[in-house]
Scaffold this motif. Structure first.
Motif, short mmCIF file in Angstrom:
data_model
loop_
_atom_site.label_atom_id
_atom_site.label_comp_id
_atom_site.label_asym_id
_atom_site.label_seq_id
_atom_site.Cartn_x
_atom_site.Cartn_y
_atom_site.Cartn_z
N GLU A 105 8.09 -34.67 6.15
CA GLU A 105 7.92 -34.91 7.59
C GLU A 105 8.66 -36.15 8.07
OE1 GLU A 105 3.96 -36.24 5.57
OE2 GLU A 105 5.46 -34.63 5.35
N TRP A 106 9.04 -37.04 7.16
CA TRP A 106 9.80 -38.22 7.57
C TRP A 106 11.23 -37.87 7.98
CZ3 TRP A 106 8.31 -41.58 2.70
CH2 TRP A 106 6.94 -41.89 2.76
N TYR B 245 22.10 -48.70 13.11
CA TYR B 245 21.54 -48.90 11.78
C TYR B 245 20.87 -47.65 11.20
CZ TYR B 245 22.17 -53.78 13.11
OH TYR B 245 22.70 -54.97 13.54
N THR B 246 21.19 -46.50 11.73
CA THR B 246 20.68 -45.25 11.14
C THR B 246 21.60 -44.85 9.99
OG1 THR B 246 19.78 -44.50 13.25
CG2 THR B 246 20.15 -42.82 11.57
N LEU B 247 20.98 -44.41 8.90
CA LEU B 247 21.73 -43.98 7.72
C LEU B 247 21.80 -42.46 7.72
CD1 LEU B 247 23.03 -44.71 4.97
CD2 LEU B 247 20.76 -44.50 3.97
N TRP C 283 12.47 -47.19 4.68
CA TRP C 283 13.48 -46.79 5.67
C TRP C 283 13.25 -45.36 6.13
CZ3 TRP C 283 19.31 -48.16 5.71
CH2 TRP C 283 19.46 -49.51 6.00
N ALA C 284 13.00 -44.47 5.17
CA ALA C 284 12.79 -43.06 5.52
C ALA C 284 11.53 -42.90 6.38
CB ALA C 284 12.67 -42.23 4.25
N VAL D 175 16.58 -42.82 8.22
CA VAL D 175 17.45 -42.02 7.36
C VAL D 175 17.46 -40.59 7.89
CG1 VAL D 175 17.93 -41.25 5.02
CG2 VAL D 175 16.84 -43.46 5.39
N LYS D 176 18.65 -40.04 8.10
CA LYS D 176 18.79 -38.69 8.65
C LYS D 176 19.44 -37.76 7.63
CE LYS D 176 17.37 -39.88 12.82
NZ LYS D 176 16.06 -39.42 13.35
N LEU D 177 18.82 -36.61 7.46
CA LEU D 177 19.42 -35.53 6.68
C LEU D 177 19.97 -34.48 7.64
CD1 LEU D 177 16.73 -34.94 3.89
CD2 LEU D 177 18.80 -36.32 3.76
N PRO D 178 20.95 -33.68 7.20
CA PRO D 178 21.49 -32.65 8.09
C PRO D 178 20.54 -31.47 8.22
CG PRO D 178 22.53 -32.51 5.94
CD PRO D 178 21.66 -33.74 5.92
N ALA D 179 20.65 -30.75 9.32
CA ALA D 179 19.92 -29.49 9.45
C ALA D 179 20.55 -28.47 8.50
CB ALA D 179 20.01 -28.99 10.90
N PRO D 180 19.76 -27.58 7.93
CA PRO D 180 20.32 -26.57 7.01
C PRO D 180 21.42 -25.75 7.70
CG PRO D 180 17.93 -26.59 6.89
CD PRO D 180 18.30 -27.46 8.06
N SER D 181 22.52 -25.57 7.00
CA SER D 181 23.64 -24.76 7.50
C SER D 181 24.57 -24.48 6.33
CB SER D 181 24.39 -25.50 8.61
OG SER D 181 25.18 -26.55 8.07
#
Length: 437
Positions: free
Chosen positions: A243-244, A291-293, A373-374, A379-385
């Motif tokens: 959820e983070w 400052y977003t990773l 941080w998360a 910290v941002k992960l990509p949306a599935p694609s």
């Protein structure tokens, strides 16, 4: 009576009759078999019986492992129980070698795998039987290394066997779950025999259940694992929560890419020679002006050393087309140290980017530090694609850590956060509190 039962009854070194579940386990022809589940199911005893089944065959060699020597030496542990079975027989005990030797030359040895290098003691050994008691406590990579020691002379008559006994939970929970309990596909050389308290008629069930009830007052998950052999884990044990990472970015959105201030490539080069080498993992991370990773790419490969250096060069070239690459950060240990030296000497364009970084503390401690941080949404992960085919494998490892077979990608990810946190802290002071330009 089955052939296995007859052989056990005639074996002078096995003074007890197996239960029905134990007999099923002992009869299996598979190369690997796991006897596991609830506490009190007679797992350790079944493992000792399995090891002793062929000690009347000349040259037969068996070894039984516990995670630490202390575990081996405990009262009523494997080594203690073997002594109660074998002391009055013609088998001879060597205290120095922790080994029983039988009249025809067969041996039963006891070992432990406490430190990450302990398995190296058995590099030149050859066994026809390897058993892991309380297997969930072992490092999966150590067990995989010892499986390579299972072989036999060409004219030997004994089968080759690897046997595991354990409750759920522990460091190898995920390894055992996927390998035996819930494999994606059945494996012809692996079998799982679940065991419950009710399968052991020799145990005082009333007193054992009273003990388990005391555990239940403190830990419901542990109680379910020990009483019913349920292969569940406590989500609270996971350091990184799904959820983070709810706010995903679109990997195809060029606007996100244009906001990048600095890009770094992080390498965890966990490398060994031969078939038992670990994965080398890479994380490409980008820092934006707020400052977003952003995690751009994650991968893990089993690589020979020349290939490792080549991968590092190729990935660096691919992620520096816009000239925003600021560093290639390599963990300064083992193969990482060699890679740092090689790239600095042999690759003129890569050399200025190489930065050695030495992590400190235990893995879980570092991960909990990085998880801040998360948790704050930084910290941002990509949306599935289809563009991010690596995402599923990375998330599967990240959200299961530390109860997972491999953790190389997670280690590289943690290193990226810890390194950039240090970078920002130093940069903030240098810029007198101003934002990144």
């Amino acid at each position: 009576m089955t052939r296995t039962a007859e052989a056990l009854e005639a074996n002078p070194y096995i003074p007890v009759a197996p239960t029905i579940k134990q007999l099923l386990f002992l009869s299996l022809p598979h190369f690997e078999a796991f006897y596991g589940g609830a506490g009190g199911g007679g797992k350790s005893e079944a493992l000792l019986m399995a090891a002793l089944m062929y000690v009347e065959e000349p040259g037969y060699a068996a070894i039984l492992f516990r995670r630490t020597f202390t575990d081996l030496a405990l009262e009523n542990s494997l080594m203690d129980r073997a002594a109660s079975w074998l002391t009055r027989t013609d088998a001879q005990w060597s205290e120095r070698d922790k080994r029983w030797t039988f009249p025809k030359g067969a041996t039963l040895t006891f070992g432990y795998l406490d430190s990450p290098r302990d398995w190296r003691r058995y590099d030149s050994a050859e066994f026809q039987f390897v058993g892991f008691d309380e297997a969930s406590q072992f490092r999966p990579r150590d067990m995989n290394a010892l499986i390579q020691r299972v072989r036999r002379p060409k004219d030997a008559r004994v089968p080759l066997r690897v046997r595991y006994a354990s409750n759920p939970g522990g460091e190898a929970h995920d390894f055992l779950l996927k390998r035996f309990v819930e494999p994606k596909e059945p494996h012809p050389q692996r079998a799982f025999v679940p065991a419950l308290l009710e399968d052991n008629p020799y145990l005082d069930r009333e007193s054992y259940e009273a003990t388990l009830e005391r555990i239940r007052e403190l830990d419901e998950v542990l109680y379910q694992q020990r009483r019913y052999g349920v292969w569940i884990t406590d989500d609270g044990d996971s350091i990184f929560r799904r959820e983070w990472f709810a706010g995903r970015y679109d990997a195809s959105n060029r606007g996100v890419h244009n906001a990048v201030v600095a890009r770094y490539i992080f390498w965890d080069t966990a490398f060994k020679e031969g078939e038992e080498r670990d994965y080398s993992a890479c994380v490409v991370a980008e820092l934006s002006s707020d400052y977003t990773l952003y995690v751009r790419e994650v991968g893990a490969w089993r690589l020979e050393f020349p290939d490792l250096v080549g991968y590092m060069e190729d990935i660096a070239a691919r992620h520096n087309q816009d000239r925003k690459l600021r560093g290639i950060v390599v963990e300064d240990v083992g193969a990482g140290t060699s890679a740092i030296q090689t790239l600095r000497e042999a690759s003129r364009w890569v050399a200025p980017y190489i930065q050695a970084f030495r992590v400190r503390g235990k893995k879980t401690e570092r991960a909990r530090e990085a998880s801040v941080w998360a948790r704050r949404g930084m910290v941002k992960l990509p949306a599935p694609s289809p563009e991010v085919s690596w995402l599923h494998d990375f998330e599967e490892q990240l959200f299961a850590f530390p109860i997972t077979e491999h953790d190389d990608m997670t280690d590289a990810f943690v290193m990226s956060i810890l390194y950039l946190r240090h970078y920002l802290a130093e940069g903030w002071r240098a810029r007198a509190g101003t934002q990144v330009a």
